[in-house]
Design a protein around this motif. Structure first.
Motif, PDB file in Angstrom:
ATOM      1  N   GLY A 271      16.160 -17.870 -16.383  1.00  0.00           N
ATOM      2  CA  GLY A 271      15.841 -16.440 -16.402  1.00  0.00           C
ATOM      3  C   GLY A 271      14.484 -16.075 -15.858  1.00  0.00           C
ATOM      4  N   LYS A 272      14.281 -16.310 -14.582  1.00  0.00           N
ATOM      5  CA  LYS A 272      12.990 -15.946 -13.987  1.00  0.00           C
ATOM      6  C   LYS A 272      12.757 -14.440 -14.073  1.00  0.00           C
ATOM      7  N   LEU A 273      11.496 -14.060 -14.102  1.00  0.00           N
ATOM      8  CA  LEU A 273      11.106 -12.658 -13.984  1.00  0.00           C
ATOM      9  C   LEU A 273      10.603 -12.407 -12.572  1.00  0.00           C
ATOM     10  N   VAL A 274      10.526 -11.139 -12.215  1.00  0.00           N
ATOM     11  CA  VAL A 274       9.884 -10.747 -10.966  1.00  0.00           C
ATOM     12  C   VAL A 274       8.616  -9.967 -11.311  1.00  0.00           C
ATOM     13  N   GLN A 275       7.517 -10.393 -10.748  1.00  0.00           N
ATOM     14  CA  GLN A 275       6.247  -9.702 -10.969  1.00  0.00           C
ATOM     15  C   GLN A 275       6.219  -8.431 -10.128  1.00  0.00           C
ATOM     16  N   VAL A 276       5.865  -7.322 -10.758  1.00  0.00           N
ATOM     17  CA  VAL A 276       5.872  -6.033 -10.078  1.00  0.00           C
ATOM     18  C   VAL A 276       4.531  -5.325 -10.286  1.00  0.00           C
ATOM     19  N   PHE A 277       3.969  -4.866  -9.194  1.00  0.00           N
ATOM     20  CA  PHE A 277       2.788  -4.008  -9.252  1.00  0.00           C
ATOM     21  C   PHE A 277       3.298  -2.619  -9.612  1.00  0.00           C
ATOM     22  N   ARG A 278       3.129  -2.270 -10.880  1.00  0.00           N
ATOM     23  CA  ARG A 278       3.686  -1.022 -11.406  1.00  0.00           C
ATOM     24  C   ARG A 278       2.722   0.131 -11.137  1.00  0.00           C
ATOM     25  N   ILE A 279       3.239   1.188 -10.554  1.00  0.00           N
ATOM     26  CA  ILE A 279       2.411   2.323 -10.137  1.00  0.00           C
ATOM     27  C   ILE A 279       2.773   3.559 -10.945  1.00  0.00           C
ATOM     28  N   ASN A 280       1.789   4.184 -11.522  1.00  0.00           N
ATOM     29  CA  ASN A 280       2.004   5.464 -12.204  1.00  0.00           C
ATOM     30  C   ASN A 280       1.873   6.567 -11.167  1.00  0.00           C
ATOM     31  N   SER A 281       3.007   6.961 -10.620  1.00  0.00           N
ATOM     32  CA  SER A 281       3.001   7.917  -9.500  1.00  0.00           C
ATOM     33  C   SER A 281       2.750   9.357  -9.946  1.00  0.00           C
ATOM     34  N   THR A 282       2.419   9.538 -11.212  1.00  0.00           N
ATOM     35  CA  THR A 282       2.065  10.880 -11.692  1.00  0.00           C
ATOM     36  C   THR A 282       0.566  11.071 -11.759  1.00  0.00           C
ATOM     37  N   ARG A 283      -0.194  10.046 -11.335  1.00  0.00           N
ATOM     38  CA  ARG A 283      -1.656  10.092 -11.466  1.00  0.00           C
ATOM     39  C   ARG A 283      -2.356   9.925 -10.116  1.00  0.00           C
ATOM     40  N   GLY A 284      -3.481  10.609  -9.984  1.00  0.00           N
ATOM     41  CA  GLY A 284      -4.438  10.408  -8.900  1.00  0.00           C
ATOM     42  C   GLY A 284      -3.825  10.228  -7.531  1.00  0.00           C
ATOM     43  N   PRO A 285      -4.353   9.270  -6.750  1.00  0.00           N
ATOM     44  CA  PRO A 285      -3.869   9.095  -5.369  1.00  0.00           C
ATOM     45  C   PRO A 285      -2.434   8.599  -5.300  1.00  0.00           C
ATOM     46  N   PHE A 286      -1.902   8.082  -6.407  1.00  0.00           N
ATOM     47  CA  PHE A 286      -0.544   7.552  -6.387  1.00  0.00           C
ATOM     48  C   PHE A 286       0.520   8.646  -6.362  1.00  0.00           C
ATOM     49  N   ARG A 287       0.099   9.901  -6.474  1.00  0.00           N
ATOM     50  CA  ARG A 287       1.057  10.990  -6.266  1.00  0.00           C
ATOM     51  C   ARG A 287       1.478  11.068  -4.799  1.00  0.00           C
ATOM     52  N   ASN A 288       0.654  10.490  -3.928  1.00  0.00           N
ATOM     53  CA  ASN A 288       0.874  10.530  -2.487  1.00  0.00           C
ATOM     54  C   ASN A 288       1.794   9.373  -2.069  1.00  0.00           C
ATOM     55  N   LYS A 289       2.973   9.698  -1.514  1.00  0.00           N
ATOM     56  CA  LYS A 289       3.949   8.663  -1.182  1.00  0.00           C
ATOM     57  C   LYS A 289       3.426   7.689  -0.127  1.00  0.00           C
ATOM     58  N   LYS A 290       2.767   8.180   0.907  1.00  0.00           N
ATOM     59  CA  LYS A 290       2.255   7.289   1.955  1.00  0.00           C
ATOM     60  C   LYS A 290       1.245   6.305   1.375  1.00  0.00           C
ATOM     61  N   PHE A 291       0.435   6.770   0.442  1.00  0.00           N
ATOM     62  CA  PHE A 291      -0.544   5.887  -0.197  1.00  0.00           C
ATOM     63  C   PHE A 291       0.193   4.785  -0.961  1.00  0.00           C
ATOM     64  N   ARG A 292       1.225   5.169  -1.701  1.00  0.00           N
ATOM     65  CA  ARG A 292       1.998   4.161  -2.438  1.00  0.00           C
ATOM     66  C   ARG A 292       2.682   3.188  -1.476  1.00  0.00           C
ATOM     67  N   GLN A 293       3.252   3.711  -0.403  1.00  0.00           N
ATOM     68  CA  GLN A 293       3.975   2.854   0.537  1.00  0.00           C
ATOM     69  C   GLN A 293       3.062   1.814   1.178  1.00  0.00           C
ATOM     70  N   ALA A 294       1.791   2.135   1.310  1.00  0.00           N
ATOM     71  CA  ALA A 294       0.851   1.176   1.897  1.00  0.00           C
ATOM     72  C   ALA A 294       0.791  -0.115   1.089  1.00  0.00           C
TER      73      ALA A 294
END
Length: 517
Positions: A271-294
């Protein structure tokens, strides 16, 4: 604790050390039969404080208690074969719109209450409640209703035809709860499991004692389990080496590789896990999709795998293990580490340099791999002009921030990545409703629709594959979670006196079969 500067020299040393420790694989040690093992007190070192006793709170910090306090309706073998547990039989209707489960007789909850259909109904009712269902709530999205014609039978009806594997996943995920204890299950265990809670000292550990009325013959083998919480992986392994404990559960891959070479038993499950960089897209610069996609291109996945996990695992760009039907290896190449592509997306975002670094990366200071991989990302971001702080928190303080979504971004493993694809929505960052990070209404409706399409696409292989492809495209486009690699979770490192390790599909700790040689 907050850190602004990263010691790059230390990071380079860590990379070299990790590369030296990397192993092609850890060979799972053999297990002894329960009949040949002796009981006693099993002393286990762990690195995390549990969140609570709720079996529907399937966070990794709870992995060492769930299967010891509770039983599921069915279980999976290590190779994914469904086998009876509290359900002795199950029958899926020809139209795949219902499943009828036959319940085991002669089982009691820890309170002494007989296990009957009302225990399954209690779990179903709680799981379907958006306020209480936690990790189970999203899995219940396909469920229409349920009936219990008698004490030994439950029929679960679905809104639409549901694939066989998804139905089995639901039964494996569903853990009956004592109806008398469902309201207090977070603070008082209410299961049928092989062990009873004897005592707990928050931040230090807990003691479990064998359930004298357990239904599995000859189990549990060990009459008592003492869990000790260590603040650092190094402290836990030192305790093992000194003989103060018998095994370490869910320690680091780096330590496991070292201790295996020193002669200790190492058990790695399916049962391996996958490590995920979790982003709170309701905050700060992470509201910006292009910024997240980078961030799809800002992740040095090879470096993260080496530094954090001694190379044990696989680089991925989607939240699936290779066994998942939604796995697509092409994404790993398409979204490989590429600073130039990242810079282009950052420019397209229109954000100012100051806006791009107006956030912190939450870090689990009790988990060495999380610290190391967060440092890798911090160093990478500095190369594109984004300087961030690491918000390092320990123990319960970190868990509280993680579960309540009080962060800008954080690394965290996700499970169920080898099962039916929509099971990814059981993980907090991927929940489609009552998401503790993204809240309601869900800020990514295309993702919610993609999960719903996977759940309801039932027919030709072409249609099913199209639903998986659509989900993958949406995941990368919305970019509120950036997978980096699979990794071993629930690693068990034990002395040579221990035997009877049972592999679990989800790598939860199954202690009922463990004893002394």
């Amino acid at each position: 604790m907050t850190y602004r500067k990263l010691g790059l020299r230390m990071l380079r040393i860590a990379v070299c050390a990790a590369a030296g420790l990397a192993l092609a694989s850890l060979t799972t040690a053999g297990t002894a039969s329960a009949q040949a093992l002796k009981g006693g007190t099993l002393r286990i070192g762990v690195l995390d404080e549990i969140a609570n006793y709720d079996p529907q709170q399937l966070s990794t910090v709870n992995f060492y208690v769930i299967k010891n306090l509770y039983d599921s309706l069915i279980e999976y073998t290590a190779d994914g074969k469904p086998v009876p547990s509290l359900a002795t039989a199950w029958k899926i209707a020809p139209d795949n719109k219902s499943v009828t489960v036959t319940l085991r007789d002669g089982v009691t909850f820890h309170s002494g209450t007989p296990f009957k259909a009302d225990g399954v109904i209690a779990a179903l009712t709680k799981g379907a409640d958006p306020a209480r269902g936690k990790n189970v709530y999203s899995t219940m999205a396909v469920v229409k209703d349920w009936t219990a014609p008698d004490d030994r039978t439950v029929t679960i009806n679905f809104k639409d035809p549901v694939p066989d594997r998804q139905i089995l996943d639901l039964l494996q995920f569903l853990i009956p709860i004592d109806p008398k204890g469902v309201e207090t299950v977070e603070t008082v265990p209410a299961g049928t499991g092989p062990y009873l809670l004897e005592s707990r000292s928050v931040g230090q550990g807990m003691k479990l004692k064998a359930n004298p009325n357990y239904w599995r013959k000859g189990e549990p083998v060990s009459k008592e389990i003492v869990f000790t919480i260590f603040s650092e992986d190094a402290a836990a392994t030192a305790a093992l080496e000194s003989g103060a404990i018998d095994m370490v559960y869910n320690g680091s891959s780096r330590s496991a590789a070292r201790l295996k070479n020193a002669g200790y038993q190492v058990f790695d499950g399916p049962g391996k896990l996958v490590q995920v960089f979790r982003i709170n897209s309701t905050r700060g610069p992470f509201r910006n999709k292009k910024f997240r996609q980078a961030f799809n291109y800002l992740m040095d996945r090879d470096g993260i795998l080496r530094v954090g996990y001694a190379g044990m695992g696989q680089v991925v760009a989607l939240p699936w293990a290779p066994a998942s039907p939604a796995f697509d290896a092409s994404y790993t190449k398409t979204y490989a580490y590429d600073l130039e592509k990242a810079k282009a997306l950052l420019k397209e975002s229109g954000l100012t340099p100051a806006e791009m670094q107006d956030w912190k990366l939450l870090v689990n200071g009790s988990d060495e791999p999380s610290v190391r991989i967060s440092q890798v990302v911090q160093a990478t971001l500095a190369q594109v002009g984004i300087k961030i702080d690491l918000d390092i928190r320990q123990g319960a303080e970190f868990v509280d921030a993680l579960l309540k979504g009080n962060f800008d971004a954080v690394f965290g493993g996700v499970g169920n990545v080898q099962k039916f694809p929509s099971r990814v929505a059981t993980n907090s960052i991927y929940r489609t409703s009552k998401n503790p990070v993204l809240k309601d209404p869900h800020p990514h409706p295309d993702y919610v629709a993609a999960i719903a399409k996977v759940d309801t696409t039932f027919g030709s292989g072409t249609d099913v594959k199209a639903s998986y492809d659509n989900l993958n495209k949406v995941l990368v486009d919305e970019s509120f979670g950036i997978p980096t690699n699979s990794y071993e979770v629930g690693l068990i490192v034990a002395s040579d006196k221990i035997g009877g390790i049972t592999p679990d599909m989800d790598n939860l700790l199954v202690a009922r079969t463990i004893g002394f040689k």
